[in-house]
Design a protein around this motif. Sequence first.
Motif, PDB file in Angstrom:
ATOM      1  N   ILE A  87       0.833  -1.207   0.000  1.00  0.00           N
ATOM      2  CA  ILE A  87       0.000   0.000   0.000  1.00  0.00           C
ATOM      3  C   ILE A  87       0.866   1.255   0.000  1.00  0.00           C
ATOM      4  O   ILE A  87       0.568   2.238  -0.702  1.00  0.00           O
ATOM      5  N   VAL A  88       1.941   1.249   0.772  1.00  0.00           N
ATOM      6  CA  VAL A  88       2.845   2.408   0.798  1.00  0.00           C
ATOM      7  C   VAL A  88       3.483   2.623  -0.576  1.00  0.00           C
ATOM      8  O   VAL A  88       3.601   3.767  -1.057  1.00  0.00           O
ATOM      9  N   LEU A  89       3.880   1.546  -1.224  1.00  0.00           N
ATOM     10  CA  LEU A  89       4.481   1.668  -2.565  1.00  0.00           C
ATOM     11  C   LEU A  89       3.472   2.217  -3.562  1.00  0.00           C
ATOM     12  O   LEU A  89       3.816   3.073  -4.398  1.00  0.00           O
TER      13      LEU A  89
ATOM     14  N   PHE B  71       4.633   5.658  -5.236  1.00  0.00           N
ATOM     15  CA  PHE B  71       5.169   5.608  -6.592  1.00  0.00           C
ATOM     16  C   PHE B  71       4.105   5.565  -7.684  1.00  0.00           C
ATOM     17  O   PHE B  71       4.402   5.866  -8.838  1.00  0.00           O
ATOM     18  N   ALA B  72       2.882   5.175  -7.321  1.00  0.00           N
ATOM     19  CA  ALA B  72       1.821   5.110  -8.327  1.00  0.00           C
ATOM     20  C   ALA B  72       0.877   6.297  -8.242  1.00  0.00           C
ATOM     21  O   ALA B  72       0.604   6.963  -9.248  1.00  0.00           O
ATOM     22  N   VAL B  73       0.395   6.590  -7.031  1.00  0.00           N
ATOM     23  CA  VAL B  73      -0.583   7.667  -6.863  1.00  0.00           C
ATOM     24  C   VAL B  73       0.085   9.031  -6.845  1.00  0.00           C
ATOM     25  O   VAL B  73      -0.309   9.945  -7.570  1.00  0.00           O
ATOM     26  N   SER B  74       1.131   9.176  -6.037  1.00  0.00           N
ATOM     27  CA  SER B  74       1.761  10.493  -5.888  1.00  0.00           C
ATOM     28  C   SER B  74       2.690  10.822  -7.049  1.00  0.00           C
ATOM     29  O   SER B  74       2.552  11.855  -7.701  1.00  0.00           O
ATOM     30  N   LEU B  75       3.662   9.946  -7.308  1.00  0.00           N
ATOM     31  CA  LEU B  75       4.662  10.222  -8.346  1.00  0.00           C
ATOM     32  C   LEU B  75       4.236   9.764  -9.730  1.00  0.00           C
ATOM     33  O   LEU B  75       4.821  10.206 -10.725  1.00  0.00           O
ATOM     34  N   LYS B  76       3.267   8.854  -9.791  1.00  0.00           N
ATOM     35  CA  LYS B  76       2.746   8.337 -11.063  1.00  0.00           C
ATOM     36  C   LYS B  76       3.855   7.748 -11.949  1.00  0.00           C
ATOM     37  O   LYS B  76       3.856   7.888 -13.171  1.00  0.00           O
ATOM     38  N   LEU B  77       4.782   7.063 -11.308  1.00  0.00           N
ATOM     39  CA  LEU B  77       5.868   6.435 -12.057  1.00  0.00           C
ATOM     40  C   LEU B  77       5.483   5.046 -12.559  1.00  0.00           C
ATOM     41  O   LEU B  77       5.993   4.599 -13.592  1.00  0.00           O
ATOM     42  N   PHE B  78       4.622   4.365 -11.822  1.00  0.00           N
ATOM     43  CA  PHE B  78       4.227   3.009 -12.171  1.00  0.00           C
ATOM     44  C   PHE B  78       2.718   2.866 -12.005  1.00  0.00           C
ATOM     45  O   PHE B  78       2.101   3.615 -11.248  1.00  0.00           O
ATOM     46  N   PRO B  79       2.118   1.898 -12.705  1.00  0.00           N
ATOM     47  CA  PRO B  79       0.671   1.683 -12.536  1.00  0.00           C
ATOM     48  C   PRO B  79       0.358   1.143 -11.153  1.00  0.00           C
ATOM     49  O   PRO B  79       1.127   0.359 -10.587  1.00  0.00           O
ATOM     50  N   ALA B  80      -0.765   1.578 -10.604  1.00  0.00           N
ATOM     51  CA  ALA B  80      -1.158   1.148  -9.265  1.00  0.00           C
ATOM     52  C   ALA B  80      -1.654  -0.289  -9.258  1.00  0.00           C
ATOM     53  O   ALA B  80      -1.375  -1.053  -8.326  1.00  0.00           O
ATOM     54  N   THR B  81      -2.408  -0.679 -10.257  1.00  0.00           N
ATOM     55  CA  THR B  81      -2.960  -2.024 -10.330  1.00  0.00           C
ATOM     56  C   THR B  81      -2.953  -2.489 -11.782  1.00  0.00           C
ATOM     57  O   THR B  81      -2.697  -1.711 -12.704  1.00  0.00           O
ATOM     58  N   GLY B  82      -3.275  -3.766 -11.966  1.00  0.00           N
ATOM     59  CA  GLY B  82      -3.419  -4.309 -13.315  1.00  0.00           C
ATOM     60  C   GLY B  82      -2.183  -5.036 -13.790  1.00  0.00           C
ATOM     61  O   GLY B  82      -1.090  -4.899 -13.237  1.00  0.00           O
ATOM     62  N   TYR B  83      -2.387  -5.846 -14.811  1.00  0.00           N
ATOM     63  CA  TYR B  83      -1.313  -6.654 -15.384  1.00  0.00           C
ATOM     64  C   TYR B  83      -1.370  -6.553 -16.900  1.00  0.00           C
ATOM     65  O   TYR B  83      -2.445  -6.619 -17.491  1.00  0.00           O
ATOM     66  N   VAL B  84      -0.207  -6.380 -17.506  1.00  0.00           N
ATOM     67  CA  VAL B  84      -0.100  -6.288 -18.957  1.00  0.00           C
ATOM     68  C   VAL B  84       0.660  -7.507 -19.456  1.00  0.00           C
ATOM     69  O   VAL B  84       1.734  -7.837 -18.938  1.00  0.00           O
ATOM     70  N   SER B  85       0.128  -8.176 -20.455  1.00  0.00           N
ATOM     71  CA  SER B  85       0.794  -9.354 -21.007  1.00  0.00           C
ATOM     72  C   SER B  85       2.094  -8.948 -21.702  1.00  0.00           C
ATOM     73  O   SER B  85       2.129  -7.934 -22.406  1.00  0.00           O
TER      74      SER B  85
END
Length: 313
Positions: A148-150, A154-168
């Motif tokens: 949750i902290v990550l 990194f996802a919500v605040s910095l928007k560097l990575f997706p918060a959820t989901g998987y890409v093939s």
Amino acid sequence: MLRFVVREVLSGIVLTIFVTAVTYATVFSDGPGIARRVLGQSATQDQVRAKVTELGLDQPVALQYGKWLGGLLHGDLGASWFTGEPVTNMLANRVPVTLAIILPTLLLTMALSAVVGVAAALRGGRLDRFLQVTGAAGAAIPNFVVAIVLVSSFAVSLKLFPATGYVSPDADPVGWAHSLVLPILAGLIGSVAGTAQQFRGAVIDVLDKDFVRTLRSRGIPERAVIYRHVLRNAAGPGMATLSLQTVALMGGVIIIERVFALPGMGLLTNDSALQGDIPAVMGSVLFSIVIVLVVNITIDLLVGWLNPKARLS
């Protein structure tokens, strides 16, 4: 070395049979209860009895397990009682997702733990104290809190990575890698801290051995003493901790995949257990056993290669 490999593989097979047999006897002991979960609470007694017969739950558990084991040897783990999908297909769709988290986490844990543990043992000071604090924190903080902290950072605040989901990886290799960074970090933080502590302790113990003082007295370079002799002898305890971290990681993956909404084995295990889909549960248990055994055998072989005396123990 061949005898060592055969011994490890045979012990793994025996352990697999034992664990799956105990699990099977535990989850299949209540035939009417299982049938009612499949049919729903509104089912009549006649419907329950018919479902028990249909699923073969009226047979002795030992006979049921024997049939399941025979199917396993032929690559058939049965089908889901709720969707009818073959369990092998369910595993084939979800195992790659989970392995994409577990394997990088274990490899990075092994590499980073050895580097950090050796550095802390040799240099001490602030690095050593930092390792002690992070090791205690990593063992105390649950995986879901780290996840949750990550996500928040990194996802919500910095928007560097997706918060959820998987890409093939077939659809978008870069997107696939991005979707796995945070889940891998969530499993890596705690495992590195604990394993690095064990490497540190093992290196300190080996540094106090007489043969190390002898090597240094002969003028052998310190780098050679550390990497050719000390680290090789200290690898066993550190690798043993990594084996335990594998078991912990298998449990943590269930939470990590739930937080990041990844369609892997953790999610399947959780959902099938809550639903009472026993064939899927057995498939999940088998996957967990195989992963733990493969990792443990690989670690034992690696330790045996680094330290030939380990093959004789």
